[in-house]
Design an enzyme around this catalytic site. Structure first.
Site, PDB file in Angstrom:
ATOM      1  CE1 TYR A  10       2.198   1.895   4.603  1.00  0.00           C
ATOM      2  CE2 TYR A  10       1.858   4.031   3.579  1.00  0.00           C
ATOM      3  CZ  TYR A  10       2.178   2.688   3.481  1.00  0.00           C
ATOM      4  OH  TYR A  10       2.450   2.126   2.256  1.00  0.00           O
TER       5      TYR A  10
ATOM      6  CG  ASP B 105       0.609  -8.846   7.378  1.00  0.00           C
ATOM      7  OD1 ASP B 105       1.561  -9.600   7.669  1.00  0.00           O
ATOM      8  OD2 ASP B 105      -0.285  -9.183   6.568  1.00  0.00           O
TER       9      ASP B 105
ATOM     10  CG  HIS C 108       6.896  -5.195  -1.097  1.00  0.00           C
ATOM     11  ND1 HIS C 108       5.719  -5.560  -1.706  1.00  0.00           N
ATOM     12  CD2 HIS C 108       7.836  -5.247  -2.073  1.00  0.00           C
ATOM     13  CE1 HIS C 108       5.931  -5.811  -2.990  1.00  0.00           C
ATOM     14  NE2 HIS C 108       7.215  -5.641  -3.235  1.00  0.00           N
TER      15      HIS C 108
ATOM     16  CB  CYS D  90      15.316   9.328   9.389  1.00  0.00           C
ATOM     17  SG  CYS D  90      15.367  11.105   9.077  1.00  0.00           S
TER      18      CYS D  90
ATOM     19  CB  CYS E  90      18.374  14.605  11.402  1.00  0.00           C
ATOM     20  SG  CYS E  90      17.066  13.848  10.427  1.00  0.00           S
TER      21      CYS E  90
ATOM     22  CB  SER F 169      -3.063 -10.061  -7.809  1.00  0.00           C
ATOM     23  OG  SER F 169      -2.124  -9.039  -7.527  1.00  0.00           O
TER      24      SER F 169
ATOM     25  CG  ASN G  39      -4.465 -16.179  -5.645  1.00  0.00           C
ATOM     26  OD1 ASN G  39      -3.783 -15.686  -4.755  1.00  0.00           O
ATOM     27  ND2 ASN G  39      -5.278 -15.467  -6.403  1.00  0.00           N
TER      28      ASN G  39
HETATM   29  P1  OAD Z   1      -3.311  -8.251  -4.245  1.00  0.00           P
HETATM   30  O1  OAD Z   1      -4.394  -7.590  -3.455  1.00  0.00           O
HETATM   31  O2  OAD Z   1      -2.948  -7.660  -5.557  1.00  0.00           O
HETATM   32  O3  OAD Z   1      -3.699  -9.776  -4.506  1.00  0.00           O
HETATM   33  C1  OAD Z   1      -4.162 -10.628  -3.501  1.00  0.00           C
HETATM   34  C2  OAD Z   1      -4.577 -11.937  -4.139  1.00  0.00           C
HETATM   35  O4  OAD Z   1      -4.993 -12.818  -3.092  1.00  0.00           O
HETATM   36  C3  OAD Z   1      -5.739 -11.829  -5.130  1.00  0.00           C
HETATM   37  O5  OAD Z   1      -5.417 -12.554  -6.317  1.00  0.00           O
HETATM   38  C4  OAD Z   1      -6.904 -12.497  -4.386  1.00  0.00           C
HETATM   39  O6  OAD Z   1      -7.759 -13.192  -5.271  1.00  0.00           O
HETATM   40  C5  OAD Z   1      -6.174 -13.481  -3.502  1.00  0.00           C
HETATM   41  N1  OAD Z   1      -6.878 -13.859  -2.251  1.00  0.00           N
HETATM   42  C6  OAD Z   1      -7.798 -13.135  -1.541  1.00  0.00           C
HETATM   43  N2  OAD Z   1      -8.174 -13.813  -0.436  1.00  0.00           N
HETATM   44  C7  OAD Z   1      -7.485 -14.983  -0.441  1.00  0.00           C
HETATM   45  C8  OAD Z   1      -7.415 -16.106   0.442  1.00  0.00           C
HETATM   46  N3  OAD Z   1      -8.142 -16.164   1.567  1.00  0.00           N
HETATM   47  N4  OAD Z   1      -6.598 -17.135   0.099  1.00  0.00           N
HETATM   48  C9  OAD Z   1      -5.866 -17.095  -1.051  1.00  0.00           C
HETATM   49  N5  OAD Z   1      -5.882 -16.065  -1.911  1.00  0.00           N
HETATM   50  C10 OAD Z   1      -6.657 -15.024  -1.616  1.00  0.00           C
HETATM   51  O7  OAD Z   1      -2.029  -8.348  -3.265  1.00  0.00           O
HETATM   52  P2  OAD Z   1      -0.510  -8.679  -3.616  1.00  0.00           P
HETATM   53  O8  OAD Z   1      -0.404  -9.604  -4.765  1.00  0.00           O
HETATM   54  O9  OAD Z   1       0.126  -9.061  -2.332  1.00  0.00           O
HETATM   55  O10 OAD Z   1       3.204  -3.522  -2.829  1.00  0.00           O
HETATM   56  O11 OAD Z   1       0.049  -7.264  -4.033  1.00  0.00           O
HETATM   57  C11 OAD Z   1       1.413  -7.138  -4.311  1.00  0.00           C
HETATM   58  C12 OAD Z   1       1.934  -5.782  -3.929  1.00  0.00           C
HETATM   59  O12 OAD Z   1       1.128  -4.772  -4.525  1.00  0.00           O
HETATM   60  C13 OAD Z   1       1.844  -5.451  -2.453  1.00  0.00           C
HETATM   61  O13 OAD Z   1       2.915  -5.966  -1.697  1.00  0.00           O
HETATM   62  C14 OAD Z   1       1.884  -3.965  -2.457  1.00  0.00           C
HETATM   63  C15 OAD Z   1       0.827  -3.773  -3.529  1.00  0.00           C
HETATM   64  O14 OAD Z   1       0.663  -2.575  -4.061  1.00  0.00           O
HETATM   65  C16 OAD Z   1       3.681  -2.359  -2.376  1.00  0.00           C
HETATM   66  O15 OAD Z   1       3.058  -1.658  -1.599  1.00  0.00           O
HETATM   67  C17 OAD Z   1       5.048  -2.007  -2.871  1.00  0.00           C
END
Ligand code: OAD
Length: 244
Positions: free
Chosen positions: A68, A105, A120, A128, A150, A189, A213
Site C-alpha cells: 500500500y 485512488d 471500496h 486504526c 491506542c 471487469s 470498457n
Molecule cells: P479490473 O482490473 O478487474 O478491470 C478493469 C477493466 O477495465 C478491464 O475489463 C479492462 O479491460 C478495462 N480497461 C482497461 N483500460 C481501460 C481504459 N483505458 N478504458 C476503459 N476500460 C479499460 O478492475 P475493477 O473491475 O475495478 O476491489 O476491479 C474491481 C475490484 O476488484 C477492485 O475495486 C478491487 C479489485 O480486487 C477490492 O480491492 C475490494
C-alpha cells in the site's frame, strides 16, 4: 465500436435527468495506474487480489503495508485523465447524478466530482485496525504506521476481500440505481460483487444500461449498449454532446 451506437448513447445522455455511473480501475488506466487484473497489475509477482485481503493483513501486515505504501507513492504521482474530467462534467450537468467508484485512488475527487461514493474506501485514508481512530493522510507513512490513540497498527482505509462494505453504502447505491434513467458501467471487469450486479438492479427498474470498457465483460451481452474503447476517449465525446 459501432458509430451509430455512440450517437444513440449521446442522444440518451443528453435527454437524461438521472444517471448513475459505476467506475472501476479501467477509468484510471489513462492516468497510468495499472488495472487490478491487467498484465501490469502485478507487484513483486503478487496479484493485488492476494494482498487486498483481510487475512493477508492479519498474517503479513508488513507485506500489505509495503504494497500500500508503494501504491500510495505511485498513485500520488498520477493526475486525473479526460475520463475523470468528463464524469466531473456530468456531475455538474445532470440534475440527479451519482458516481459510484470501486477505485481507491482519489482521482474522481481530484477531478472535481462531488456526488461521489468511494465504495471500496480510499488509499488516502488510514484507520486504526483496533479502535475507531481514522484520518485523511496523503503524507509518506512509516513502514508500519501505528495509531496515535491506542498504539495498535494502522491500516489502509480501504475495503478488502472478506470484509463488508461500509454500512450505508449499499443502501445509497440501491436507492440511486433504482431511480436512475441511465446506468453506466465504465472501466470495470464486472467480476467483483456487489458492483457487478448493479446493472441488473438498474435494468429491473427500467434504466437504460450502457457499458464503456476496452474489452467485453461478462455483462456485455446483457447491457442495452456496449461501447468498446478507452474510457478517456469515449467519455469526453459523450459529455461534449450533452447540453446544460
Ligand atoms: P479490473 O482490473 O478487474 O478491470 C478493469 C477493466 O477495465 C478491464 O475489463 C479492462 O479491460 C478495462 N480497461 C482497461 N483500460 C481501460 C481504459 N483505458 N478504458 C476503459 N476500460 C479499460 O478492475 P475493477 O473491475 O475495478 O476491489 O476491479 C474491481 C475490484 O476488484 C477492485 O475495486 C478491487 C479489485 O480486487 C477490492 O480491492 C475490494
Amino acid at each position: 465500436m459501432v458509430r451509430a451506437h455512440m450517437e444513440m448513447v449521446k442522444a440518451l445522455l443528453d435527454g437524461s435527468r438521472s444517471i448513475v455511473a459505476l467506475t472501476g480501475a479501467g477509468v484510471s488506466a489513462g492516468s497510468g495506474i495499472p488495472t487490478f487484473r491487467g498484465p501490469d497489475g502485478l507487484w513483486k509477482k503478487q496479484r493485488p487480489e492476494d494482498l487486498a485481503r483481510v487475512d493477508a493483513f492479519s498474517q503479513h501486515p508488513e507485506l500489505v503495508w509495503e504494497f500500500y505504501n508503494w501504491r500510495r507513492e505511485k498513485v500520488g504521482q498520477c493526475t486525473p485523465n479526460p475520463a475523470h474530467m468528463a464524469l466531473a462534467g456530468m456531475d455538474k450537468q445532470v440534475p440527479n447524478f451519482l458516481l459510484i467508484t470501486q477505485n481507491v485512488d482519489g482521482l474522481h475527487t481530484q477531478a472535481g466530482s462531488h456526488r461521489l461514493m468511494e465504495m471500496h474506501g480510499s488509499l488516502w485514508r488510514v484507520q486504526c485496525s483496533v479502535c475507531t481512530y481514522a484520518r485523511e493522510d496523503r503524507s509518506s507513512l512509516p513502514d508500519m504506521p501505528v495509531c496515535p490513540v491506542c498504539g495498535h497498527l494502522l491500516r489502509p482505509g480501504v475495503v478488502w476481500f472478506g470484509e463488508p462494505l461500509v454500512p450505508g453504502v449499499l443502501k445509497v447505491a440501491i436507492e440511486a440505481i433504482s431511480s436512475a434513467d441511465i446506468f453506466l458501467s465504465i472501466g470495470t471487469s464486472n467480476l467483483v460483487q456487489p458492483a457487478a450486479s448493479f446493472y441488473q438492479l438498474a435494468k429491473d427498474h427500467g434504466a437504460v444500461t450502457i457499458e464503456i470498457n476496452s474489452e467485453p465483460t461478462p455483462n456485455t451481452g446483457l447491457m442495452d449498449f456496449a461501447l468498446h474503447g478507452k474510457a478517456e476517449d469515449i467519455l469526453p465525446e459523450l459529455v461534449l454532446g450533452m447540453s446544460d
